[in-house]
Scaffold this active site. Structure first.
Site, short mmCIF file in Angstrom:
data_model
loop_
_atom_site.label_atom_id
_atom_site.label_comp_id
_atom_site.label_asym_id
_atom_site.label_seq_id
_atom_site.Cartn_x
_atom_site.Cartn_y
_atom_site.Cartn_z
N CYS A 2 9.48 4.18 -0.27
CA CYS A 2 10.68 3.37 -0.13
C CYS A 2 11.86 4.33 -0.12
CB CYS A 2 10.82 2.41 -1.30
SG CYS A 2 9.31 1.53 -1.66
N ARG A 28 11.29 5.65 6.12
CA ARG A 28 10.38 5.90 5.00
C ARG A 28 9.50 4.70 4.70
NH1 ARG A 28 11.99 10.11 1.35
NH2 ARG A 28 10.74 9.04 -0.19
N TRP A 75 8.53 -0.34 1.25
CA TRP A 75 7.19 -0.32 1.85
C TRP A 75 6.27 -0.80 0.73
CZ3 TRP A 75 2.35 1.92 1.22
CH2 TRP A 75 1.54 1.98 2.36
N ASN A 99 11.93 3.31 -6.47
CA ASN A 99 10.83 3.90 -5.68
C ASN A 99 9.76 4.30 -6.66
OD1 ASN A 99 12.27 3.96 -3.38
ND2 ASN A 99 12.56 6.17 -3.31
N GLY A 100 8.50 4.10 -6.29
CA GLY A 100 7.44 4.61 -7.14
C GLY A 100 6.65 3.49 -7.80
N GLU A 481 -5.36 15.54 16.71
CA GLU A 481 -3.93 15.23 16.63
C GLU A 481 -3.49 14.39 17.83
OE1 GLU A 481 -1.85 15.26 14.35
OE2 GLU A 481 0.11 15.26 15.32
N LYS A 485 -1.90 10.67 17.39
CA LYS A 485 -0.58 10.24 17.93
C LYS A 485 -0.75 8.93 18.68
CE LYS A 485 1.28 12.18 16.00
NZ LYS A 485 1.49 12.90 14.91
N GLU A 488 -1.48 5.96 16.25
CA GLU A 488 -0.33 5.66 15.37
C GLU A 488 0.71 4.77 16.07
OE1 GLU A 488 0.71 9.23 12.28
OE2 GLU A 488 0.94 9.69 14.38
N HIS A 504 -23.61 14.56 20.41
CA HIS A 504 -24.22 14.04 19.18
C HIS A 504 -23.71 12.64 18.84
CE1 HIS A 504 -26.05 17.90 18.55
NE2 HIS A 504 -24.87 18.50 18.61
N LYS A 605 6.51 7.00 6.71
CA LYS A 605 6.72 8.42 6.96
C LYS A 605 6.31 9.25 5.75
CE LYS A 605 8.38 11.88 9.31
NZ LYS A 605 7.51 12.28 10.42
C1 G6P Z 1 2.06 9.99 6.60
C2 G6P Z 1 2.84 10.18 7.88
C3 G6P Z 1 2.16 11.26 8.75
C4 G6P Z 1 2.01 12.54 7.95
C5 G6P Z 1 1.27 12.32 6.64
C6 G6P Z 1 1.36 13.54 5.74
O1 G6P Z 1 0.84 9.41 6.87
O2 G6P Z 1 2.91 8.97 8.60
O3 G6P Z 1 2.94 11.50 9.90
O4 G6P Z 1 1.33 13.49 8.72
O5 G6P Z 1 1.88 11.23 5.91
O6 G6P Z 1 2.71 13.74 5.42
P1 G6P Z 1 3.32 15.11 4.92
O7 G6P Z 1 4.77 14.78 4.65
O8 G6P Z 1 2.59 15.48 3.68
O9 G6P Z 1 3.14 16.10 5.99
#
Ligand code: G6P
Length: 610
Positions: A2, A28, A75, A99-100, A481, A485, A488, A504, A605
């Protein structure tokens, strides 16, 4: 995950500062939001489920005015995403954003219920509001009541609170969750994230665990939980406020994709000598790494993929054995760690709970620790013995792009640094490697010119429901990756595999409805082998998108459906180039699908819960 914000100062600015700040924090977490404004000695609360725009409409209708206020974008963790669970939470004249997680909230809730407090939400946060109210009812002043309540809370938190009993103050505290306060001219700010207040002020104080900040219009006082005054250093932030604006791009993600040449340059700038082949990192001492015999890298999500590539770089250049662990798994096995192990935590935000906990676990078992992070003074940065900062600038798009490529270049420089310490690299070799790193921003500029071509490609492919990404060698994590992407932001099911694994299992999925992205830069053994995979896919009528740096690849046009030709680079740096078209492909497919690119559903995020 959050975001929280607080402001005290100019009555005509309060609402604007809060809503602007929340807009910058929305990345966030974004399932609901709310603000509380102190108007004529009474707090007025506005909350909304869903996007911040809904809250803005609501607030505009009432145009509240007040000297101070707090705000929150949520969130969901405790309680679903709904208006009643949105912050601020209120008890009597006390309004709280948080937050938390309050770990002992059930115990506190039962205790407060017995005293007659009624709970309206399903959140853990509401206990904080009632607790402060309860302390105030025993006769304590607002400051003392807040401190007494904070003392009772267990867990991780950043909290901001205002009270009708003392309507000229905002009080805040933190434990294991970031919080900064910042001084303006007859006004003061607080935020969970620097980017929220970047356009307003640059001099910030990073609060420490257990600090309590009392913000008045002309003063910021910091105390411990017992009320003893504390002095904290003011730091100047060098991020450009423009970096948190879209600057004409439709989405932050696109802006951040295009910022990558600059971000790479900023990350390598001033860290090497082309004459001596030496690499430097501020705050790193070569003697610290001399006896390192083994490295474990801890990370999540995109940072985990960067770490898999980092392993190739370090093993190839510095000849030190590297293991990469998904941070959330590391703590739940029994990892073998000793004082000759270096644990590297990799995290864009420096806040990811799993990575942070894994780092502490490694530290507790005696490892030396290093972090690679983008956020100054973040928890992970502070908990490690030394830090390499990537200089990507704020990354707002939830799908990570520039953070990834700057992590890769940071790994590459660190591998050279370690290689020199371990005497595995000659001066000539490291000069050559540094030259290759310097060429990357320009290669990325060339690669970004593929944007229009990729847009066309996306138009052709956006209706497919499944994608397979295959890569080999140092580019096999690029398959992971690239697939990440796509899923996501477009919600299309995508799998990334090491190409050698295709036979496999994934081969069973291939038919004319399965586009396969083959990642094949370079001309070495990995390239030759991938040509074999290409034939296997074709034999099963799979659609092939072929990403390569081989100029002769156009000749494959009869065999592959589409060729994406990227410029050639050294093998170890090729992932930085190959990911660019895949970021663009995901972006354009998502645009055609009409999804919410910067804030995809269910994602956050910064993930501060395990
Ligand atoms: C979340 C984000 C990702 C990110 C991951 C790790 O899932 O949506 O984009 O790669 O956290 O985040 P960090 O800040 O530790 O790289």
């Amino acid at each position: 995950m959050c975001g929280i914000l607080g402001y005290i100062g100019d009555q005509s600015k309060t609402v604007d500062v809060l809503l602007q700040g929340l807009t910058r924090l929305e990345y966030r977490g974004y399932d609901s939001s709310g603000i509380a404004i102190m108007q004529d000695g009474r707090s007025k609360v506005f909350k909304s489920k869903g996007k911040l725009s809904k809250l803005k409409t609501k607030v505009k209708k009432h145009s509240p005015k007040g000297l101070l206020g707090i705000g929150h974008t949520r969130w969901a963790t405790h309680g679903d995403a709904s208006q009643k669970n949105a912050h601020p939470h209120v008890s009597g004249g006390t309004s709280v954003v948080h937050n938390g997680i309050v770990e002992n909230y059930l115990e506190l809730k039962n205790e407060l219920k017995k005293k007659g407090y009624r709970f309206y939400s399903d959140t853990d946060t509401e206990v904080i509001a009632h607790l402060i109210e309860e302390m105030s009812n025993t006769g304590l002043c607002f400051e003392d009541a807040a401190r007494a309540a904070f003392k009772r809370i267990e867990g991780s938190y950043a909290i901001a609170v205002i009270s009708d009993r003392d309507p000229d103050k905002v009080i805040a505290t933190r434990k294991f969750s970031p919080l900064i306060v910042a001084k303006g001219d007859h006004e003061n700010y607080l935020a969970s994230d620097v980017s929220a207040i970047l356009p307003f002020c640059k001099d910030v104080i990073y609060l420490e665990d257990g600090d309590v900040a009392i913000l008045k219009r002309d003063e910021i006082k910091i105390t411990d939980l017992d009320g003893n005054q504390i002095k904290r250093k003011v730091k100047s932030i060098n991020w450009d406020p423009i970096s948190v604006e879209k600057c004409g791009y439709r989405h932050f993600m696109m802006k951040e994709i295009f910022e990558q040449p600059r971000a790479i340059l900023d990350t390598i700038r001033g860290r090497f000598s082309e004459e001596t082949g030496d690499v430097y990192f501020e705050g790193l001492d070569s003697s610290f790494f001399k006896d390192v015999q083994r490295i474990v890298v801890l990370a999540c999500g995109t940072s985990y993929h960067a770490s898999l590539i980092g392993k190739y770089m370090i093993e190839e250049i510095a000849k030190v054995s590297v293991e990469v662990d998904i941070a959330s798994e590391f703590r739940y096995r029994n990892p073998i760690i000793d004082s000759k192990t270096l644990a590297i935590a990799v995290s864009q935000s420096g806040e990811t709970a799993d990575t942070s906990e894994a780092l502490l676990e490694a530290k507790g078992r005696g490892a030396k620790t290093l972090s690679i992070t983008n956020v100054m003074m973040s928890k992970i940065a502070r908990d490690s013995d030394c830090v390499i900062y990537t200089h990507a600038g704020p990354e707002i798009g939830v799908a990570s792009t520039k953070a990834f490529t700057t992590q890769l270049i940071a790994f590459y420089l660190f591998a050279i640094y370690l290689g020199r310490i371990k005497r595995k690299l000659t001066k000539k070799q490291s000069i050559e490697m540094i030259k290759q790193a310097i060429s990357i921003p320009q290669l990325l500029e060339i690669t970004l010119k593929l944007n229009e071509q990729i847009k066309e490609l996306a138009k052709e492919f956006f209706k497919y429901r499944n994608f397979l990404y295959l890569g080999r060698g140092i580019n096999h994590p690029i398959a992971f990756e690239g697939a990440l992407k796509l899923k996501e932001i477009s919600y299309i099911h995508a799998e990334g595999y090491a190409a050698g694994e295709m036979k496999h299992g994934p081969i069973a999925l291939i038919d004319e409805d399965m586009p396969v992205v083959l990642i094949a830069p370079g001309d070495g053994i990995a390239y030759k082998k991938i040509l074999g995979n290409l034939q296997e896919v074709r034999a099963r009528r799979g659609k092939v998108i072929f990403l390569t740096s081989d100029p002769c690849a156009q000749e494959l046009k009869g065999i592959v459906d589409r060729v994406i030709e990227v410029p050639g680079s050294s093998y170890l740096l090729s992932p930085i180039v190959s990911i660019i078209p895949l970021q663009l492909l995901a972006y354009h497919i998502a645009t055609y699908k009409g999804t919410d690119i910067d804030q995809p559903r269910n994602l956050a995020k910064v993930v501060t819960v395990e």
